[in-house]
Motif scaffolding. Structure first.
Motif, PDB file in Angstrom:
ATOM      1  N   MET A 215       0.843  -1.204   0.000  1.00 54.03           N
ATOM      2  CA  MET A 215       0.000   0.000   0.000  1.00 54.03           C
ATOM      3  C   MET A 215       0.876   1.251   0.000  1.00 54.03           C
ATOM      4  N   LYS A 216       0.440   2.226  -0.739  1.00 51.83           N
ATOM      5  CA  LYS A 216       1.169   3.483  -0.811  1.00 51.83           C
ATOM      6  C   LYS A 216       0.991   4.254   0.494  1.00 51.83           C
ATOM      7  N   PRO A 217       2.084   4.660   1.130  1.00 42.13           N
ATOM      8  CA  PRO A 217       1.966   5.396   2.391  1.00 42.13           C
ATOM      9  C   PRO A 217       1.107   6.648   2.237  1.00 42.13           C
ATOM     10  N   TYR A 218       0.331   6.951   3.252  1.00 41.57           N
ATOM     11  CA  TYR A 218      -0.511   8.149   3.212  1.00 41.57           C
ATOM     12  C   TYR A 218       0.327   9.411   3.013  1.00 41.57           C
ATOM     13  N   CYS A 219       1.495   9.444   3.620  1.00 41.40           N
ATOM     14  CA  CYS A 219       2.329  10.643   3.544  1.00 41.40           C
ATOM     15  C   CYS A 219       2.855  10.898   2.130  1.00 41.40           C
ATOM     16  N   GLU A 220       2.753   9.899   1.261  1.00 45.10           N
ATOM     17  CA  GLU A 220       3.228  10.056  -0.126  1.00 45.10           C
ATOM     18  C   GLU A 220       2.070  10.288  -1.092  1.00 45.10           C
TER      19      GLU A 220
ATOM     20  N   GLU B  27      -1.786  -5.497  10.452  1.00 48.11           N
ATOM     21  CA  GLU B  27      -0.817  -5.681   9.373  1.00 48.11           C
ATOM     22  C   GLU B  27      -1.492  -5.542   8.000  1.00 48.11           C
ATOM     23  N   LYS B  28      -2.660  -6.170   7.862  1.00 43.27           N
ATOM     24  CA  LYS B  28      -3.369  -6.139   6.581  1.00 43.27           C
ATOM     25  C   LYS B  28      -3.851  -4.737   6.232  1.00 43.27           C
ATOM     26  N   GLU B  29      -4.406  -4.031   7.214  1.00 38.82           N
ATOM     27  CA  GLU B  29      -5.047  -2.749   6.939  1.00 38.82           C
ATOM     28  C   GLU B  29      -4.123  -1.539   7.065  1.00 38.82           C
ATOM     29  N   LEU B  30      -3.096  -1.652   7.918  1.00 42.76           N
ATOM     30  CA  LEU B  30      -2.239  -0.490   8.184  1.00 42.76           C
ATOM     31  C   LEU B  30      -0.798  -0.677   7.733  1.00 42.76           C
ATOM     32  N   GLY B  31      -0.399  -1.924   7.503  1.00 45.70           N
ATOM     33  CA  GLY B  31       0.976  -2.175   7.104  1.00 45.70           C
ATOM     34  C   GLY B  31       1.319  -1.430   5.824  1.00 45.70           C
ATOM     35  N   GLY B  32       2.376  -0.665   5.849  1.00 47.43           N
ATOM     36  CA  GLY B  32       2.805   0.085   4.673  1.00 47.43           C
ATOM     37  C   GLY B  32       2.258   1.489   4.577  1.00 47.43           C
ATOM     38  N   LEU B  33       1.240   1.806   5.374  1.00 46.52           N
ATOM     39  CA  LEU B  33       0.652   3.147   5.305  1.00 46.52           C
ATOM     40  C   LEU B  33       1.476   4.188   6.063  1.00 46.52           C
ATOM     41  N   LYS B  34       2.362   3.722   6.946  1.00 48.58           N
ATOM     42  CA  LYS B  34       3.216   4.601   7.755  1.00 48.58           C
ATOM     43  C   LYS B  34       2.412   5.550   8.635  1.00 48.58           C
ATOM     44  N   ILE B  35       1.338   5.002   9.215  1.00 51.82           N
ATOM     45  CA  ILE B  35       0.535   5.827  10.139  1.00 51.82           C
ATOM     46  C   ILE B  35       0.440   5.163  11.512  1.00 51.82           C
TER      47      ILE B  35
ATOM     48  N   ILE C 208      -1.601  -5.287  23.491  1.00 53.75           N
ATOM     49  CA  ILE C 208      -0.909  -4.881  22.275  1.00 53.75           C
ATOM     50  C   ILE C 208      -0.751  -3.369  22.348  1.00 53.75           C
ATOM     51  N   SER C 209       0.460  -2.901  22.134  1.00 54.80           N
ATOM     52  CA  SER C 209       0.740  -1.470  22.197  1.00 54.80           C
ATOM     53  C   SER C 209       0.792  -0.907  20.773  1.00 54.80           C
ATOM     54  N   PHE C 210      -0.004   0.116  20.541  1.00 56.37           N
ATOM     55  CA  PHE C 210      -0.071   0.743  19.216  1.00 56.37           C
ATOM     56  C   PHE C 210       0.407   2.186  19.314  1.00 56.37           C
ATOM     57  N   ASP C 211       1.336   2.565  18.452  1.00 55.63           N
ATOM     58  CA  ASP C 211       1.804   3.954  18.389  1.00 55.63           C
ATOM     59  C   ASP C 211       1.316   4.601  17.107  1.00 55.63           C
ATOM     60  N   ALA C 212       0.432   5.571  17.257  1.00 49.15           N
ATOM     61  CA  ALA C 212      -0.095   6.316  16.121  1.00 49.15           C
ATOM     62  C   ALA C 212       0.861   7.447  15.750  1.00 49.15           C
TER      63      ALA C 212
ATOM     64  N   VAL D  98     -13.357  -1.209  13.654  1.00 44.39           N
ATOM     65  CA  VAL D  98     -13.626   0.181  14.047  1.00 44.39           C
ATOM     66  C   VAL D  98     -12.323   0.896  14.393  1.00 44.39           C
ATOM     67  N   PHE D  99     -11.437   0.207  15.106  1.00 48.65           N
ATOM     68  CA  PHE D  99     -10.160   0.819  15.487  1.00 48.65           C
ATOM     69  C   PHE D  99      -9.368   1.227  14.248  1.00 48.65           C
ATOM     70  N   VAL D 100      -9.255   0.320  13.304  1.00 49.79           N
ATOM     71  CA  VAL D 100      -8.477   0.596  12.092  1.00 49.79           C
ATOM     72  C   VAL D 100      -9.079   1.768  11.313  1.00 49.79           C
ATOM     73  N   LEU D 101     -10.403   1.792  11.185  1.00 49.86           N
ATOM     74  CA  LEU D 101     -11.052   2.915  10.513  1.00 49.86           C
ATOM     75  C   LEU D 101     -10.744   4.228  11.229  1.00 49.86           C
ATOM     76  N   SER D 102     -10.774   4.201  12.548  1.00 48.34           N
ATOM     77  CA  SER D 102     -10.512   5.412  13.330  1.00 48.34           C
ATOM     78  C   SER D 102      -9.080   5.887  13.131  1.00 48.34           C
ATOM     79  N   VAL D 103      -8.142   4.953  13.128  1.00 45.85           N
ATOM     80  CA  VAL D 103      -6.737   5.307  12.913  1.00 45.85           C
ATOM     81  C   VAL D 103      -6.554   5.942  11.542  1.00 45.85           C
ATOM     82  N   LYS D 104      -7.147   5.341  10.526  1.00 42.46           N
ATOM     83  CA  LYS D 104      -6.999   5.864   9.168  1.00 42.46           C
ATOM     84  C   LYS D 104      -7.593   7.263   9.031  1.00 42.46           C
ATOM     85  N   LEU D 105      -8.800   7.451   9.531  1.00 40.95           N
ATOM     86  CA  LEU D 105      -9.469   8.745   9.388  1.00 40.95           C
ATOM     87  C   LEU D 105      -8.714   9.856  10.122  1.00 40.95           C
ATOM     88  N   VAL D 106      -8.319   9.592  11.353  1.00 41.92           N
ATOM     89  CA  VAL D 106      -7.608  10.612  12.134  1.00 41.92           C
ATOM     90  C   VAL D 106      -6.244  10.904  11.509  1.00 41.92           C
TER      91      VAL D 106
END
Length: 429
Positions: free
Chosen positions: A1-6, A332-340, A352-356, A411-419
């Motif tokens: 997946m193409k990183p959001y920052c790119e 990994e499936k939804e956020l891996g490679g997005l760099k978020i 599980i510890s998540f760093d946004a 829901v968590f993954v959607l929230s991470v992506k939107l924010v």
């Protein structure tokens, strides 16, 4: 997946529109999901039901030394329970006091005793101008709350892949006499799941504290909480390491069966040097006539020995392992490679510890709540609930059913992506 920052602004806006539609759909389901605390599931509690039958009205209530567990006596625990904890944690029964159902209670008492009466003849902390405690972060919120309660100054120590930053620990402990302790969860640490390396444990044992009343508060809460039979972290035994290093009295170790048998009706223990335990007994002799020895007897007769406990923990792992894998595989499936975001794949423990992205944790927690998902409050894994980066979020997969957990992770993954998209778009302006 193409990183959001790119991605371009237009690409991000289109992605946001697609995600918002999915999020609104999730909101419309009226979900009530909670992955905020490390509670065993109802199914996990069921596997300990036999414990309730281990002692009944027909049972012989005498322990192995012949004393009656239903009467006064044995203030520091029955011999069988001491041996069980000793075998599990690789120490001598002489190094064990068995308490009631809560190791947190023991930790609070230990801090309180040090605050009001001092440690082995040292000045009580309440009479000192400054008292400091080191706090590996991200860490356990209840630890921080105990020391905050007494007005103790808390100092962040960053966690590394092999434990706390020991260069910083040594600098503070060896040079500042106001530093009286450090909180540690040495195995499958809460919330990162990290286990301290052998080198880290040896460096702890070899500390040369500027304060003679400095103590390591070693909360070995997850000593037996492996997720995999063939991939288990090992932790050197801290008491013997301290003794070898010439610091036999430097550590208080805490443990319990809270996530082994019943969280509200388990058994807890303090493990330390003879001198430290003797001081604890002086307090106990005034504080209580003794803890629940029938519960201690019940646990010993049910589990029988350390191997019995280990076999029991394999049953817990059968419930926990797929839940951890559900969350981790989805991340990994939804956020891996997005760099978020980043996370660690632990081999045990309860979290599980998540760093946004910096500045996003509070917004992610609030966003998830809109769709009916309760997360641990952002900042909770830091003293004073102040995460300097506003990035860490603790995920507790244990309590929901597998179906609920799958929805919660969605829901968590959607929230991470939107924010995260909003954060990146804001930086473009």
């Amino acid at each position: 997946m193409k990183p959001y920052c790119e991605r371009t602004k237009e690409e991000l806006l289109q992605e946001r529109q697609n995600l918002e539609a999915k999020f609104e759909d999730a909101k419309g389901k009226g979900l009530k999901l909670d992955i905020s605390r490390g509670k065993p599931s109802a199914a996990q509690l069921e596997i300990s039901r036999g414990l309730l039958d281990a002692v009944n009205s027909e049972s012989d209530l005498k322990c192995e030394n012949g004393l009656d567990c239903s009467n006064y006596g044995m203030m520091d625990g029955i011999p069988e329970a001491k041996k069980l904890f000793a075998d599990l944690l690789e120490v001598s029964p002489e190094n064990v006091i068995v308490y009631g159902n809560s190791s947190l209670n023991i930790m609070y008492d230990t801090v309180s005793r040090s605050y009001t009466h001092g440690v082995m003849g040292s000045t009580p902390w309440c009479k000192l101008d400054r008292v400091k405690f080191l706090c590996p972060v991200p860490g356990y919120d209840r630890h921080f709350a105990v020391t905050e309660r007494f007005g103790i100054e808390l100092i962040n120590i960053p966690m590394k892949s092999d434990g706390p930053d020991m260069d910083l620990v040594e600098e503070y402990v060896n040079q500042d006499p106001a530093v009286k302790g450090i909180w540690c969860v040495p195995k499958y640490e809460n919330p990162m799941g990290i286990t301290y390396s052998e080198e880290t444990v040896k460096r702890f044992a070899a500390l040369k504290p500027a304060a003679r009343d400095f103590r390591i508060f070693w909360d070995n809460a997850y000593a037996l909480h492996h997720l995999y039979e063939d991939q288990q972290d090992a932790l050197p035994e801290i008491l013997s390491e301290c003794e070898k290093a010439g610091n036999p009295d430097m550590v208080y170790e805490f443990c319990s069966t809270s996530k082994i048998s019943f969280p509200g009706a388990g058994v807890a223990a303090l493990i330390s040097s003879r001198a430290n335990l003797e001081e604890a007994r002086k307090q106990l002799a005034i504080q209580t006539i003794g803890h629940d020895k029938l519960n201690q007897l019940r646990h010993v007769r049910y589990f029988k020995d350390a191997d019995g406990v280990r076999e029991h923990m394999k049953q817990h792992a059968l419930f926990l392992r797929p839940k951890f894998e559900t969350v981790l595989d989805t991340l990994e499936k939804e956020l891996g490679g997005l760099k978020i975001g980043s996370w660690i794949r632990p081999r045990g423990g309860y979290f599980i510890s998540f760093d946004a992205l910096p500045g996003c944790a509070k917004a992610i927690v609030a966003k998830a709540k809109e769709a009916g998902l309760v997360l641990t409050g952002a900042g909770a894994t830091y003293p004073y609930k102040k995460d300097p980066q506003d990035s860490n979020i603790r995920i507790a997969p244990s309590f929901p059913t597998p179906e609920e957990l799958a929805l919660a992770t969605e829901v968590f993954v959607l929230s991470v992506k939107l924010v995260s998209i909003d954060k990146i778009l804001g930086n473009m302006e």
